[in-house]
Design an enzyme around this catalytic site. Structure first.
Site, short mmCIF file in Angstrom:
data_model
loop_
_atom_site.label_atom_id
_atom_site.label_comp_id
_atom_site.label_asym_id
_atom_site.label_seq_id
_atom_site.Cartn_x
_atom_site.Cartn_y
_atom_site.Cartn_z
N GLY A 38 0.81 -1.23 0.00
CA GLY A 38 0.00 0.00 0.00
C GLY A 38 0.83 1.27 0.00
N GLY A 178 5.02 24.65 5.96
CA GLY A 178 4.60 24.26 4.61
C GLY A 178 3.09 24.24 4.53
N GLY A 180 1.24 23.64 1.79
CA GLY A 180 0.74 22.93 0.61
C GLY A 180 -0.41 22.05 1.07
CB VAL A 181 -2.23 19.23 -0.59
CG1 VAL A 181 -3.42 18.36 -0.25
CG2 VAL A 181 -2.47 19.95 -1.91
CD GLU A 201 3.73 28.10 1.33
OE1 GLU A 201 3.42 26.97 1.74
OE2 GLU A 201 4.61 28.29 0.46
CB VAL A 235 12.00 27.91 9.89
CG1 VAL A 235 12.66 27.68 11.24
CG2 VAL A 235 10.52 27.57 9.93
CG ASP A 303 4.65 10.16 -5.06
OD1 ASP A 303 3.66 10.35 -5.79
OD2 ASP A 303 4.62 10.34 -3.83
CG HIS A 435 -34.03 18.85 -7.82
ND1 HIS A 435 -33.31 19.98 -7.49
CD2 HIS A 435 -35.21 18.95 -7.14
CE1 HIS A 435 -34.02 20.72 -6.66
NE2 HIS A 435 -35.18 20.12 -6.43
#
Ligand code: FAD
Length: 457
Positions: A38, A178, A180-181, A201, A235, A303, A435
């Site tokens: 995983g 950070g 980001g997401v 950030e 930082v 990645d 709807h």
């Protein structure tokens, strides 16, 4: 020496799905994983974070339900138990992957691999090792958190996005480096649980890769939840104390919190290819559109190749790589990959942003429909946010979309399909949306594009 048709290295969403797809196509497949089935997605990424986000959202909802007679002080969250439940969930999903691999007849080795050439792999096991000869190799070794210079992850005061998931208490205060997401999702989670959250950030706003219109929606929610924002800040200096950690920022601000989470960036696990001389760019493996690296029969996905570091991009890469190995030509095209952020409200976006579309010279037409104009959104009190569609008026093709609001990570798929298959908005107008649903917001935005809006003027 052992011989296989295909060896896959890494069992994250890229690798394990490549192995399943290949085995389903009748290719003799060996999957090599050094730790857990995983990968990051299941063990330290998508699944555990969405589990925690869902729990903290529920917690906040219950806390806000005092109007229904619930007393706030009766709420006592057992975070240790939550962490235990998270571990059980992850374990059961890992078992599920093992079951599927076994059923498909994928051979599995739990050891560290090293690629020696485009057809040879070394399996390392302590002092002993074994070589494997493979007709094709797919490398899907993913990425890891990148430490910031001067901040060592000790998992007492300073955590990575991996180790923060093993925390079994709610921190009184947390500084997240950070926005980001990953940083924003954790800021959302901990602020809902009552932690004092500071979000740092380096760029001038949170979620720098997201259209400002969208990131503003989540920014104002985070501020409402008490998150302190420090944008355009880095930082410069950090001191760990027994009970706290202190940071000096380039902006001149000084922060002190119980713990720090570094969520600034990630780096690819590329050492597996150190001996191959494969082409890299900024440490990421460069691949052709068929996902083959600069070495023949050596494929890389997920990645490890950068570009779109998402679980569904890795599994899409698996689909492309295995198809090509099986002789079916497929090209990797990241232009219609949806991006999702699981805050409340959620954010989802795809394709070109408005500015990019204009820069590319399209005759840009924008449609924007707010959820507050929708019956269902009003009925379930989910009125925040909007659906924005960016289209080309000449070809009537949808170029991109940005959504903020409840369940937009589910709604984006309709627009993903429209973009992927270049369906003109003049045809999409005939799609009927049930709807009352939130999906009607997309139908309304399509109506605006077609100059046929009746519910929003
Ligand atoms: P990985 O999942 O990183 O798997 C690589 C595997 O290779 C690992 O199991 C590793 O142990 C193994 N490996 C490495 N080197 C070797 C070696 N030498 N030998 C054998 N095995 C090796 N994405 C989304 O789409 N949605 C989300 O909501 C989301 N949330 C995230 C939240 C967090 C906190 C993080 C960190 C990431 C999140 N992601 C999300 C990103 C997603 O997890 C990754 O994009 C995805 O896991 C990449 O898949 P992969 O198969 O390329 O690699």
């Amino acid at each position: 020496m052992r011989n296989v048709e295909l060896a896959v290295i890494g069992a994250g969403p890229g690798g394990y799905q490549a192995a399943l797809l290949a085995a389903a196509s009748g290719i003799e497949t060996l999957l090599i994983e050094k730790q857990y089935l995983g990968g990051v997605c299941l063990n330290w990424g998508c699944i555990p974070t969405k589990y925690f986000l869902n729990q903290s959202e529920k917690y906040l909802q219950i806390k806000k339900s005092r109007n229904f007679g619930l007393k706030e002080n009766s709420l006592n969250l057992d975070y240790k138990l939550l962490k235990k439940e998270k571990d059980l969930l992850v374990k059961s999903l890992r078992d599920g992957i093992k079951f599927l691999l076994d059923k498909r007849g994928v051979d599995l080795i739990f050891k560290e691999a090293e690629v020696l050439s485009s057809s040879r792999i070394l399996i390392k096991d302590g002092d002993s090792s074994e070589e494997i000869e493979a007709g094709n190799i797919i490398v899907a070794t993913g990425s890891r958190p990148k430490p910031l210079k001067g901040i060592e992850f000790d998992n007492k005061r300073a955590f990575s996005s991996d180790t923060i998931l093993d925390l079994d208490y709610i921190p009184k205060s947390i500084t997240i480096i950070g926005a980001g997401v990953i940083g924003v999702e954790f800021a959302s989670h901990f602020s809902r649980l009552g932690s004092e959250v500071s979000l740092i950030e380096a760029m001038d706003s949170i979620l720098p890769n997201v259209e400002r219109e969208l990131s503003k929606v989540i920014e104002s929610r985070l501020i409402k939840q008490g998150v302190k924002m420090y944008s355009s800040s880095e930082v410069v200096d950090l001191k760990k104390r027994e009970e706290s950690i202190e940071l000096n920022l380039s902006s001149g601000d000084r922060l002190s919190s119980q713990i720090v989470l570094v969520a600034a960036s990630r780096e690819p696990n590329v050492e597996v290819l150190d001996n191959t001389g494969v082409d890299l760019k900024n440490k990421f493996v460069t691949v052709r559109s068929n996902t083959e690296s600069s070495l023949k029969n050596l494929y890389a996905i997920g990645d490890l190749i950068g570009g779109s570091m998402l679980a569904h991009s890795a599994s899409y890469g698996a689909h492309v790589a295995v198809s090509n190995i099986a002789g079916i030509k497929k090209e990797l095209d990241y232009s219609s990959i949806p991006n999702c952020i699981y805050t409340d409200p959620e954010i989802a976006y795809i394709g070109l942003k408005e500015r990019e579309a204009k820069e590319r010279g399209f005759k840009v037409k924008i449609a924007k429909f707010p959820f507050k104009a929708l019956g269902k959104a009003r009925a379930v009190s989910k009125t925040e946010g909007f659906v924005k569609i960016i289209a080309d008026e000449s070809s009537k093709v949808i170029l991109g979309a940005g959504l903020a609001g409840s369940s937009v990570t589910e709604l984006i798929t309709e627009l993903t399909m429209a973009i992927k298959f270049k369906i003109p908005y003049s045809e999409l107008i005939d799609v009927v949306h049930p709807h009352p649903t939130l999906s009607e917001a997309i139908g309304e935005a399509l109506a605006i594009l077609n100059d046929k809006a009746i519910h929003y003027i």
